[in-house]
Design an enzyme around this catalytic site. Structure first.
Site: not given
Length: 275
Positions: A67, A182, A56
């Site tokens: 993030d 995911y 990734e």
């Protein structure tokens, strides 16, 4: 390079092969251009050598809302080096030219893709040898044009399922995804954590009732013991901040050594668990 590189394994085939052997996939994450592209290429070599099944690759973005602090700082370092989505695509093309066949998933936000244009991005991604794309801030129910173009060029479209996703959203994730889904192990942003959610197994079981694609679990996996636990219930284990944090120090060789050691431990933990 006008055509897609040959002999690149599909993401789905990697998961299928690992499933036959009773193993999950080890999926490490690093940010392209952190600390610079030359050394990112060195880290790619290290991760492949230590057993990565899928890579990734983060595309640096100025406002990475999903993030945590570690990956935000990595993106800032890469942006200072002038790394953009086009630069990352060129970087993937160079990796393919050097014979790297590992599936590569771009972890990005929508704005850089929108700026290039869906059609142009899909073409460039195919030519570069990108295997899949995860756009963090693109809802699956609003992804029709994007998804159609990418899948027409052989690029898997990966979407996120969260612990808070309701059944309707999971149905949308299932319909829009290819390659894998995911699953985030917690609400919030990326970042290493001391303990995984006590309800992770229950959450994964609920997800699998709606999703038939392979499931990769990420966000916060920071130790081999945590990776082993996830590998027992998921098809893939994504490890990011725990690796990226080592690049915050001034000594790259020391950081690379630490990344190698942790990647090896994680890989052994993931591949050593059958389901």
């Amino acid at each position: 390079m006008k055509n897609r590189p040959l002999n690149l394994p599909k993401i789905g085939s990697v998961f299928a092969d690992l499933k036959k052997s009773g193993s999950a996939a080890f999926i490490p994450y690093i940010t392209a251009g952190d600390p610079d592209l030359r050394r990112t290429a060195e880290l790619v070599d290290v991760l492949i050598e230590e057993g990565a099944d899928i890579l990734e690759l983060g595309v640096p973005f100025s406002d990475p809302v999903a993030d945590g602090p570690v990956n935000q700082r990595a993106a800032e370092r890469a942006l200072k080096n002038g790394v953009s989505l086009r630069v990352v695509l060129d970087f993937v093309r160079e990796l393919r030219a050097k014979g790297k066949t590992i599936p590569i998933v771009l972890f990005t936000y929508l704005n850089p893709i929108f700026k290039i244009g869906y059609a142009e991005f899909a073409k460039l991604a195919e030519e570069s040898g990108v295997s899949g794309v995860l756009v963090v801030d693109l809802p699956p129910n609003e992804s029709g044009d994007y998804r159609t173009l990418l899948q027409a060029h052989g690029i898997d479209t990966i979407f996120i399922a969260a612990p808070t996703s309701d059944p309707r959203r999971l149905e949308q994730v299932q319909a829009a995804s290819s390659g894998f889904v995911y699953s985030v192990s917690r609400t919030g942003v990326t970042g290493a954590q001391a303990e995984l959610s006590a309800s992770l197994e229950t959450e994964l079981a609920a997800l699998r009732r709606k999703v038939s694609h392979p499931v990769g679990v990420g966000f916060g996996i920071s130790t081999a013991a945590q990776a082993a636990r996830v590998a027992k219930i998921a098809d893939g284990v994504v490890v990011g901040s725990a690796l990226v944090q080592f690049l915050e120090g001034p000594n790259f060789d020391e950081a690379k050594s630490k990344i190698r050691i942790l990647a090896r431990e994680m890989s052994h933990a993931v591949h050593g668990n059958s389901r």
